[in-house]
Design a protein around this motif. Sequence first.
Motif, PDB file in Angstrom:
ATOM      1  N   GLU A   1       0.829  -1.207   0.000  1.00  0.00           N
ATOM      2  CA  GLU A   1       0.000   0.000   0.000  1.00  0.00           C
ATOM      3  C   GLU A   1       0.868   1.263   0.000  1.00  0.00           C
ATOM      4  O   GLU A   1       0.560   2.225  -0.685  1.00  0.00           O
ATOM      5  CB  GLU A   1      -0.939   0.004   1.214  1.00  0.00           C
ATOM      6  N   LEU A   2       1.947   1.224   0.759  1.00  0.00           N
ATOM      7  CA  LEU A   2       2.818   2.395   0.850  1.00  0.00           C
ATOM      8  C   LEU A   2       3.403   2.762  -0.519  1.00  0.00           C
ATOM      9  O   LEU A   2       3.304   3.890  -0.983  1.00  0.00           O
ATOM     10  CB  LEU A   2       3.949   2.099   1.842  1.00  0.00           C
ATOM     11  N   PHE A   3       4.000   1.759  -1.180  1.00  0.00           N
ATOM     12  CA  PHE A   3       4.728   2.096  -2.402  1.00  0.00           C
ATOM     13  C   PHE A   3       3.832   2.196  -3.623  1.00  0.00           C
ATOM     14  O   PHE A   3       4.100   2.957  -4.540  1.00  0.00           O
ATOM     15  CB  PHE A   3       5.852   1.095  -2.620  1.00  0.00           C
ATOM     16  N   ARG A   4       2.729   1.439  -3.604  1.00  0.00           N
ATOM     17  CA  ARG A   4       1.846   1.517  -4.755  1.00  0.00           C
ATOM     18  C   ARG A   4       1.153   2.872  -4.803  1.00  0.00           C
ATOM     19  O   ARG A   4       0.770   3.353  -5.848  1.00  0.00           O
ATOM     20  CB  ARG A   4       0.811   0.398  -4.675  1.00  0.00           C
ATOM     21  N   ASN A   5       0.960   3.471  -3.647  1.00  0.00           N
ATOM     22  CA  ASN A   5       0.218   4.724  -3.607  1.00  0.00           C
ATOM     23  C   ASN A   5       1.112   5.956  -3.538  1.00  0.00           C
ATOM     24  O   ASN A   5       0.639   7.069  -3.357  1.00  0.00           O
ATOM     25  CB  ASN A   5      -0.758   4.711  -2.431  1.00  0.00           C
ATOM     26  N   ALA A   6       2.435   5.756  -3.636  1.00  0.00           N
ATOM     27  CA  ALA A   6       3.337   6.910  -3.622  1.00  0.00           C
ATOM     28  C   ALA A   6       3.641   7.316  -5.064  1.00  0.00           C
ATOM     29  O   ALA A   6       4.032   6.483  -5.870  1.00  0.00           O
ATOM     30  CB  ALA A   6       4.631   6.542  -2.899  1.00  0.00           C
ATOM     31  N   PRO A   7       3.459   8.605  -5.400  1.00  0.00           N
ATOM     32  CA  PRO A   7       3.787   9.048  -6.764  1.00  0.00           C
ATOM     33  C   PRO A   7       5.292   8.875  -7.025  1.00  0.00           C
ATOM     34  O   PRO A   7       6.106   9.108  -6.126  1.00  0.00           O
ATOM     35  CB  PRO A   7       3.412  10.525  -6.761  1.00  0.00           C
ATOM     36  N   ASP A   8       5.633   8.480  -8.247  1.00  0.00           N
ATOM     37  CA  ASP A   8       7.038   8.230  -8.616  1.00  0.00           C
ATOM     38  C   ASP A   8       7.933   9.412  -8.248  1.00  0.00           C
ATOM     39  O   ASP A   8       8.991   9.247  -7.663  1.00  0.00           O
ATOM     40  CB  ASP A   8       7.188   8.034 -10.135  1.00  0.00           C
ATOM     41  N   TYR A   9       7.425  10.610  -8.611  1.00  0.00           N
ATOM     42  CA  TYR A   9       8.258  11.797  -8.481  1.00  0.00           C
ATOM     43  C   TYR A   9       8.567  12.102  -7.012  1.00  0.00           C
ATOM     44  O   TYR A   9       9.697  12.388  -6.640  1.00  0.00           O
ATOM     45  CB  TYR A   9       7.563  12.984  -9.170  1.00  0.00           C
ATOM     46  N   ILE A  10       7.526  11.978  -6.175  1.00  0.00           N
ATOM     47  CA  ILE A  10       7.720  12.270  -4.757  1.00  0.00           C
ATOM     48  C   ILE A  10       8.673  11.240  -4.133  1.00  0.00           C
ATOM     49  O   ILE A  10       9.558  11.593  -3.352  1.00  0.00           O
ATOM     50  CB  ILE A  10       6.362  12.302  -4.025  1.00  0.00           C
ATOM     51  N   MET A  11       8.513   9.974  -4.518  1.00  0.00           N
ATOM     52  CA  MET A  11       9.423   8.944  -4.020  1.00  0.00           C
ATOM     53  C   MET A  11      10.859   9.263  -4.406  1.00  0.00           C
ATOM     54  O   MET A  11      11.791   9.106  -3.619  1.00  0.00           O
ATOM     55  CB  MET A  11       9.043   7.571  -4.591  1.00  0.00           C
ATOM     56  N   LEU A  12      11.013   9.699  -5.656  1.00  0.00           N
ATOM     57  CA  LEU A  12      12.345   9.990  -6.176  1.00  0.00           C
ATOM     58  C   LEU A  12      13.008  11.102  -5.350  1.00  0.00           C
ATOM     59  O   LEU A  12      14.138  10.974  -4.889  1.00  0.00           O
ATOM     60  CB  LEU A  12      12.225  10.418  -7.641  1.00  0.00           C
TER      61      LEU A  12
END
Lengths: 233, 271
Positions: free
Chosen positions: A66-77
Motif C-alpha cells: 500500500e505504501l509504495f503503490r500509492n506513492a507518486p514516482d516523483y515524490i518517491m524519487l
Amino acid sequence: MSDALKQSLDLSIFLEYRAILLQGLIFNALVFLGAAALALSVGLCAALMRINRHRPMRLIGTIHVELFRNAPDYIMLVWVHFVLPLLIGIVIRRRVEFHPFASAVIALGLVYSGYFAEAFRAGIQAIPQGNLDAGRAFGMSERLILRRITLPQVVRRMLPEALNLFVSMFKATTIVSLIAVPDLMYNVSMVIQQEMRPLPLYTGAALTYFLLIFLLSVGVRHFSERWRRKIMA
Amino acid sequence: MSNARAARESATIYMSDVPSIRVAGIHKSFGPLEVLRGVSFDVPRGSVVSVIGASGSGKSTLLRCVNYLEPPNAGEIYIEGEPLGARIDARGNRKARSLTEINAMRRELGVVFQQFNLWPHMTVLGNVIEAPIRVRKMPRKDAIAYAEECLRRVRMIEKANEYPARLSGGQQQRAAIARALAMRPKAMLFDEATSSLDPELTDEVLGVMRELATDGTTMIVVTHEMSFAREVSDRVIFLHQGVIEEEGPPGEIFGAPKSDRLRQFLSKYRR
C-alpha cells in the motif's frame, strides 16, 4: 509552410546530437534494468509475505504494497534522493549522499515493487492447490515447489500485466533527469539550452521513447505469447 | 478368485510379516468437524485394499492422512514398520519428525489424485522425471530411461512430449500414474482416480490400475467403482461417518454384507 515552422519541425537536429542523446538513453536503460531487478525481487518477497500464514508477516507485506503503490514516482524519487540520506545521516552520525543514479534505481524499484507484489500474489494464488499437493506428495520441499512449480507458472500467468508494468516503468525513468541523472531527457534539455529549438528536440525525444517502447513491447509480446499459451487449456 | 488376484498371489513370492502400510487409530478433525474417528487397518505388501463409502464418509481425508498431506490429529501411519510422523529413538521416546523428514518418508508413497494434478507448464515426460531428478537425485539420463518405461506401461509413450492441456482426462490420469510410478514407490495411493472422468475414459484408467495390481503393486484405492473393487481388491473397507463400518474380502463385502448401512450403500450401485 513558413520557413520558421519548417525549421522548427526539422528533426535532423535531433540526429546531429545522436551521440550524446544515445548516451542519455543508455542511462534510461540502466536505471530501468536496476529498478526492474529491485522491483521484481522486493516484489516477490512482499508477495510471499502477503500470503504468509503468520499475521505479522502478512501485515508487513500489506503495508509495503500500500505504501509504495500509492506513492507518486516523483515524490518517491525526491524523497529517496534528498530526505532518506538525511535520515540515515542522523542515525549513523555521518554525512550521507546518494548518487543520483542509485536514488533513481531505489525509488523506482520500490514504487514498482508494490505493483509487482500484487501481480505475483495474484499469480501465486491462481495456482490450483492440487498442483502443490502433488509436489508435496512426491516429497518436494516448499522451496523446491516454489522454484519448480509455482514460479514458472506465475511468470507465465503474470506476463501480460508484467509487460504493462515494465512499460510504465520505462516511461517513469524519464523523471530521473529531475535529480540530475544524465538520461535522454536531461541531455535533451542541455541541448535545448544551447540550440534554443525545443520543438524538434522534444518531439524527437517523444518519438524515440514511443518507437522504442512500442517495438520492444510488441516484440516481447509476440515471442512470449506462444510460449505462454502452451500451458493454457 | 479373479485373475488379477490369482496372478498377484503367484507373483508375490516374498511376503514379509511387516505390512507395507499400517494405519493405526487415525483421528482427523477440521475445526469442530470430526472426519475420521479412529481408523486402523493393514495393507500387506503386494495387496490391494479398496476403501468404499458415501461422499463425506472420510475416504479422501483418510488417504490424505496416509501420506500426511493432512497430518492426523491422533494415531500414526507406519510405512514398512517406520512411523511416518514421528521417530522412535533408542530409549523408545516418540519424537515428531520435521517437515524435511516427513518429505523423505512420503516419497515412498505414489499418489494419484482425482484431479490428476499434472504440472501444466511441463510436458508429460517433464512431469514424470521431475521428482526422480529433484527429489531422488537420479541422473537425468536414468530418470528419462525409467520414465519412458513407466510411460510405456501406461501406454502414454507417444504423448511424452505433449503438454497436459492437450490431453484427454484419461490420458492425463495415465500420465499421472506414470509420474507416481517413476518414484519407485513402496505403495500407490489412488484417490478416486476415475471420478472426474467421462465413463468412456474410465476404463482406460481402470485397465492400467488392474495391470498394476496384477504385477503385485501394493495399493490403497479409494473408489466409487464397485465392480473394480470387487474384482481387484484383496480386502475392502467400508467407511461410514469416519469409522470402519465393515471390512473383509470382496466376496463377503459385496456378496454377504452384514450391516444395514453397507447393504443400503451397495443397493445404490445395483440400480
